[in-house]
Design an enzyme around this catalytic site. Structure first.
Site, PDB file in Angstrom:
ATOM      1  N   ASP A   1      40.936  74.332  90.651  1.00  0.00           N
ATOM      2  CA  ASP A   1      39.905  73.420  91.136  1.00  0.00           C
ATOM      3  C   ASP A   1      39.850  73.475  92.664  1.00  0.00           C
ATOM      4  O   ASP A   1      39.392  74.449  93.237  1.00  0.00           O
ATOM      5  CB  ASP A   1      40.191  72.010  90.610  1.00  0.00           C
ATOM      6  CG  ASP A   1      38.995  71.085  90.707  1.00  0.00           C
ATOM      7  OD1 ASP A   1      38.110  71.322  91.548  1.00  0.00           O
ATOM      8  OD2 ASP A   1      38.945  70.089  89.958  1.00  0.00           O
TER       9      ASP A   1
ATOM     10  N   ASN B   1      28.581  70.713  94.920  1.00  0.00           N
ATOM     11  CA  ASN B   1      29.938  70.389  94.483  1.00  0.00           C
ATOM     12  C   ASN B   1      30.857  70.347  95.706  1.00  0.00           C
ATOM     13  O   ASN B   1      30.653  69.553  96.603  1.00  0.00           O
ATOM     14  CB  ASN B   1      30.404  71.378  93.419  1.00  0.00           C
ATOM     15  CG  ASN B   1      31.539  70.837  92.572  1.00  0.00           C
ATOM     16  OD1 ASN B   1      31.553  69.657  92.249  1.00  0.00           O
ATOM     17  ND2 ASN B   1      32.479  71.681  92.194  1.00  0.00           N
TER      18      ASN B   1
ATOM     19  N   ARG C   1      23.498  70.778  91.139  1.00  0.00           N
ATOM     20  CA  ARG C   1      23.923  69.820  92.164  1.00  0.00           C
ATOM     21  C   ARG C   1      24.936  70.488  93.077  1.00  0.00           C
ATOM     22  O   ARG C   1      25.563  71.498  92.721  1.00  0.00           O
ATOM     23  CB  ARG C   1      24.541  68.568  91.543  1.00  0.00           C
ATOM     24  CG  ARG C   1      25.855  68.808  90.796  1.00  0.00           C
ATOM     25  CD  ARG C   1      26.567  67.495  90.523  1.00  0.00           C
ATOM     26  NE  ARG C   1      27.748  67.645  89.691  1.00  0.00           N
ATOM     27  CZ  ARG C   1      28.952  68.016  90.133  1.00  0.00           C
ATOM     28  NH1 ARG C   1      29.125  68.316  91.423  1.00  0.00           N
ATOM     29  NH2 ARG C   1      29.988  68.109  89.321  1.00  0.00           N
TER      30      ARG C   1
ATOM     31  N   GLU D   1      37.852  63.356  94.431  1.00  0.00           N
ATOM     32  CA  GLU D   1      37.693  64.728  94.926  1.00  0.00           C
ATOM     33  C   GLU D   1      37.756  64.783  96.447  1.00  0.00           C
ATOM     34  O   GLU D   1      37.687  63.768  97.137  1.00  0.00           O
ATOM     35  CB  GLU D   1      36.342  65.305  94.487  1.00  0.00           C
ATOM     36  CG  GLU D   1      36.326  65.980  93.119  1.00  0.00           C
ATOM     37  CD  GLU D   1      36.971  67.358  93.139  1.00  0.00           C
ATOM     38  OE1 GLU D   1      37.490  67.770  94.195  1.00  0.00           O
ATOM     39  OE2 GLU D   1      36.956  68.030  92.091  1.00  0.00           O
TER      40      GLU D   1
ATOM     41  N   ASN E   1      33.998  75.749  93.512  1.00  0.00           N
ATOM     42  CA  ASN E   1      35.005  74.724  93.794  1.00  0.00           C
ATOM     43  C   ASN E   1      35.747  75.043  95.088  1.00  0.00           C
ATOM     44  O   ASN E   1      35.149  75.119  96.132  1.00  0.00           O
ATOM     45  CB  ASN E   1      35.946  74.546  92.596  1.00  0.00           C
ATOM     46  CG  ASN E   1      35.623  73.289  91.810  1.00  0.00           C
ATOM     47  OD1 ASN E   1      35.427  72.224  92.388  1.00  0.00           O
ATOM     48  ND2 ASN E   1      35.551  73.399  90.504  1.00  0.00           N
TER      49      ASN E   1
END
Length: 317
Positions: free
Chosen positions: A224, A128, A126, A43, A174
């Protein structure tokens, strides 16, 4: 409804059908493997202009990587918890979006410390994805491990480590990006299957007047990560769809780059002329047969789709 592997916070995208659509592919792209990481969830590629190196993470492994422009690995370190993004600080070192909030560390991972405990009091959530706006504020979003709808937030983290909500009612925060002028912010809540655009005040870090820019059919994958080129066009990764799609500022699809892996996750322009598009990917939950068909799943790829990016902002704190 998508189900996540227990404790992973990542849905099972294998339930999506194979994409069936026809768009002209970029003939100039020439996709190549840049770094064959075999990451579980690669990522957040970030081209660091200061050092002319590429940062990225393996989210579930809690690992941060740095590569020089030739593709040679310069170093890596683990933070001991999930890490969604790593961004350079103007004062040196890195700011990290981790499970427990926003942390800092040296370029080599030393001195890891939590600087802003964003949602640390919500153990089911959490951090991201995260990026800096043109003024050097960090915009960082959260998500629930079990994908509880509307339980997450996109936050603004100031250089003094104070933080505030920018967008609420989020499910899976995202991709984040800004127009070349900085007057518009683009945002992906993956659960909504699209890209939204806001008017953005770089003086205050406020986003307002939200509207839908692009909607992506579920059969084409999940929107994404994304980036914006110097002409203001958006480059959006489609997880499960094996593509990065390019859209104009008006939301018209202009191009498509196809990859040899299905789970592309995020993208960023970089390289000496900012004309390389670096694209991360995931090997998450692929079967042995799928891995045979996608031996480079989890790699970071590079291509030159004919666009030029903009220097990525670093954190002012």
């Amino acid at each position: 409804m998508l189900k996540a592997r227990p404790g992973s916070g990542i849905p099972d995208y294998s339930v999506f059908p194979k994409a069936r659509w026809h768009v002209t592919r970029s003939a100039s792209a020439g996709v190549e493997v840049f770094a064959d990481l075999h990451a579980d969830v690669g990522e957040a590629p970030h081209w660091d202009e200061r050092t002319r190196t590429l940062l990225s993470v393996d989210l579930t492994a809690g690992a941060v990587f740095r590569y020089e422009q030739s593709g040679r690995k310069l170093g890596s370190f683990c933070v001991g918890q999930e890490v969604g993004a790593a961004v350079p600080r103007r004062s040196g070192g890195l700011v990290l979006a981790v499970r427990d909030g926003i942390a800092v560390a040296s370029d080599a991972g030393e001195g890891f410390a939590l600087a802003a405990p964003v949602e640390r009091d919500i153990p089911g959530n959490r951090m991201n994805d995260a990026k800096c706006d043109p003024a050097g504020r960090l915009l960082a979003g959260t998500m629930a491990f079990d994908f509880s709808p509307h339980s997450a937030v996109l936050y603004r983290v100031e250089p003094d480590w104070s933080f505030a909500q920018v967008v609420g009612d989020v499910t899976q925060s995202n991709g984040i990006a800004w127009s070349p002028s900085g007057s518009q912010m683009y945002f992906i809540d993956s659960a909504t299957q699209g890209v939204d655009v806001f008017d953005y005040d770089t003086g205050t870090g406020s986003a307002f007047n939200r509207r839908r820019l692009v909607t992506i059919d579920r059969a084409r994958g999940i929107p994404d990560g994304m980036t914006v080129d110097s002409r203001g066009n958006l480059w959006v990764t489609c997880f499960g769809g094996a593509t990065v799609c390019c859209f104009s500022p008006a939301g018209v699809q202009l191009d498509e780059v196809v990859f040899p892996v299905t789970q592309v996750t995020s993208c960023a322009f970089g390289g000496p002329d900012l004309a390389n598009l670096y694209v991360t990917s995931a090997a998450y939950r692929l079967s042995s047969d799928q891995l045979k068909r996608e031996p480079h799943a989890g790699a970071t790829f590079v291509c030159r789709p004919g666009a030029v990016g903009m220097p990525a902002s670093s954190f002012a704190g």
